[in-house]
Motif scaffolding. Sequence first.
Motif, PDB file in Angstrom:
ATOM      1  N   GLY A 384       1.182 100.910 -15.201  1.00  0.00           N
ATOM      2  CA  GLY A 384       1.939 100.787 -16.446  1.00  0.00           C
ATOM      3  C   GLY A 384       1.424 101.688 -17.553  1.00  0.00           C
ATOM      4  N   ALA A 385       0.766 102.793 -17.201  1.00  0.00           N
ATOM      5  CA  ALA A 385       0.214 103.735 -18.182  1.00  0.00           C
ATOM      6  C   ALA A 385      -0.736 103.039 -19.148  1.00  0.00           C
ATOM      7  N   LYS A 386      -1.447 102.038 -18.639  1.00  0.00           N
ATOM      8  CA  LYS A 386      -2.402 101.295 -19.458  1.00  0.00           C
ATOM      9  C   LYS A 386      -3.824 101.721 -19.131  1.00  0.00           C
ATOM     10  N   THR A 387      -4.729 101.265 -19.973  1.00  0.00           N
ATOM     11  CA  THR A 387      -6.146 101.548 -19.793  1.00  0.00           C
ATOM     12  C   THR A 387      -6.902 100.233 -19.655  1.00  0.00           C
ATOM     13  N   SER A 388      -7.850 100.184 -18.742  1.00  0.00           N
ATOM     14  CA  SER A 388      -8.711  99.019 -18.589  1.00  0.00           C
ATOM     15  C   SER A 388     -10.168  99.456 -18.673  1.00  0.00           C
ATOM     16  N   HIS A 389     -11.092  98.481 -18.570  1.00  0.00           N
ATOM     17  CA  HIS A 389     -12.479  98.733 -18.935  1.00  0.00           C
ATOM     18  C   HIS A 389     -13.449  98.247 -17.869  1.00  0.00           C
ATOM     19  N   ALA A 390     -14.611  98.913 -17.813  1.00  0.00           N
ATOM     20  CA  ALA A 390     -15.656  98.520 -16.865  1.00  0.00           C
ATOM     21  C   ALA A 390     -16.990  99.095 -17.318  1.00  0.00           C
ATOM     22  N   PHE A 391     -18.061  98.636 -16.684  1.00  0.00           N
ATOM     23  CA  PHE A 391     -19.394  99.212 -16.862  1.00  0.00           C
ATOM     24  C   PHE A 391     -19.855  99.745 -15.518  1.00  0.00           C
TER      25      PHE A 391
END
Length: 648
Positions: A384-391
């Motif tokens: 969905g052209a979204k951004t998610s996060h991680a370490f």
Amino acid sequence: MNEDHRTVLPYGAWPSPITADAITAGSVGLGGVTVDGPDVYWLESRSNEGGRSVLVRLTPDAAASDVTPPPFNIRSRVHEYGGRCHAVQDGTVYFSHFADNRLYQQVQGKKPQPITPELEVRYADLEIDLSRGRLIAVREDHRENDREARNELVAIQLGGPNLEGGVVLATGADFYASPRLSPDGHQLTWVEWNHPNMPWDETRLMLAHIAADGSLGGVQQVAGGTNESVQEPRWSPGGVLHFVSDRSGWWNLYRLKPDAQALYPLDAEFSTPQWQFGSSNYVFLAEERLICAYHQKGRTHLARLELRESGWQLSELATPFTSAADLYVQGQSVVLRAGAPDRAPCIARLSVSGDVEILHESSTFTLSPADLSVPEAVEFPTEGAKTSHAFLYLPRNAETRAPEGEKPPLLVMIHGGPTGATDAVLDLSVQFWTSRGVAVLDVNYGGSTGFGRAYRQRLNGEWGVVDVQDCVNAALYVAERGDADIHRLAITGGSAGGYTTLCALTFSDVFAAGASHYGVSDAEALAQDTHKFESRYLDSMIGPYPQEKARYQARSPIHFTEQLRRPVVFFQGLEDKVVPPDQARKMFEAVRSRGLPTALVEFEGEGHGFRRAENIKRALEGELEFYGQVFGFTPSGITPGLDIVLSP
């Protein structure tokens, strides 16, 4: 030219200074911070004592000592997760004992004495009402077997005997939390909500006057309601009611004066999901001067918030911490639980100028900076052209390196909840992997907290889809940029993270192996058989049951084992009331029947999560041994003991 004299060994086979024994022997869980005059108290969860939770007191002479003697275990099973199940006043402690769910009073220097009888009730979120000689608490009543447990606010006389388990103050809602007395003792506020909502979905902030006989009158709703989560009500020294609300899309601070006023609107979270009672993310130094913790993109900031002529001003405090919780005022200082990428959780004291005093460390283990993998905050593209996060934690070892050209295995870690988050605080169970040559990617998938309500609600109706997509995309992103071997990607998680793990292994072909720790394999069975607090949780995560029965079945890996072509190992507590052991057993049998390498490790006496040192060790080493078998490396420093089934 500097020559690299480190020993050359394959990734995964590196000798490590971080053993499972070192993790369990030298570490305790910290929480439950509170202050009583000059003394600081906290809870220690000790794996070397079978997971017993002990109250510890630190006096001004810096002598820390245990308060509660064996076998007392300060825990509560309200909502199964408990929280704020002890309170202290003038050296006298009140607490809930896990073994019998009774409340006890312990006068300083004496043995604990029960103040409630043996009944099928549980208590949490204790508030001392000293002028009336009572505790106010959330009570979960299990005495009626033909209905779900009843949650209420009750009053408990400090001296006992409380033969009926307390006097009911408020009833009728499905859930209660955060009873808080006004400074003058004349008013009580609390949070309540009803099925099918969870406290991060929709709650109501209530306010009542306390009558001469101690009962409540004039009860009114003062905040919250449809599509608004209100949390952490707290009174200022002058008696102004403050709270946290996400009405703006972010959990921000408000006060009633007389209507709700936002103190400092910010795209940040000034609270965390209320899985446990007693969260404290802001405290008062003066009437219009606060110290608060707010969360942005996986990092916690400590700040001073104060009212000046130009309005409210937020000033970040320079501290070494990237995580903070359990804030309590002590004079003009704040005591809190905190941590950082190079510091395990600790109890600390913070002055208003930002000076830090470490009061107690959670771990006695010393990790060399040369062995420390410092996380990189990663933002990656997803559906969905979204951004998610991680370490991302890359392999690091002072004495060992991999052969030229080899890329490391990658272990994708999935936090539980699913409404929760991971942070970048030093965790030896992460460094256990990186020091052996296994990269770790800790994902805050869509649905995680700390990124606003819209991010949190990405998972609504999409559990088992969005979380899986994000974990797949996170792993591929790291592999494609050259930081991991795309053919040696593994995934692991506990509880809801175990569900995401099993879904990812079943419904995608990206991961080569995985580990489920007390994970959900049958969403429909979970909807039919779990405790009250989460009994309607899946209404928002998947859909109302049984109306959406087909969707539940379509999201359950147990019904699609013919699609699962990857090895899986299972770890399960036999006393788990949240995810019953039958879920792991059925999935294990289904995987074994397909001839895939698998193993099931069950732990007597463990519930939802492992607390005993020997079981924590066995789970860590067993998972490492399993990946060694799958990925073709020989782990160093562990004794093989996992019963891996290789054929039906």
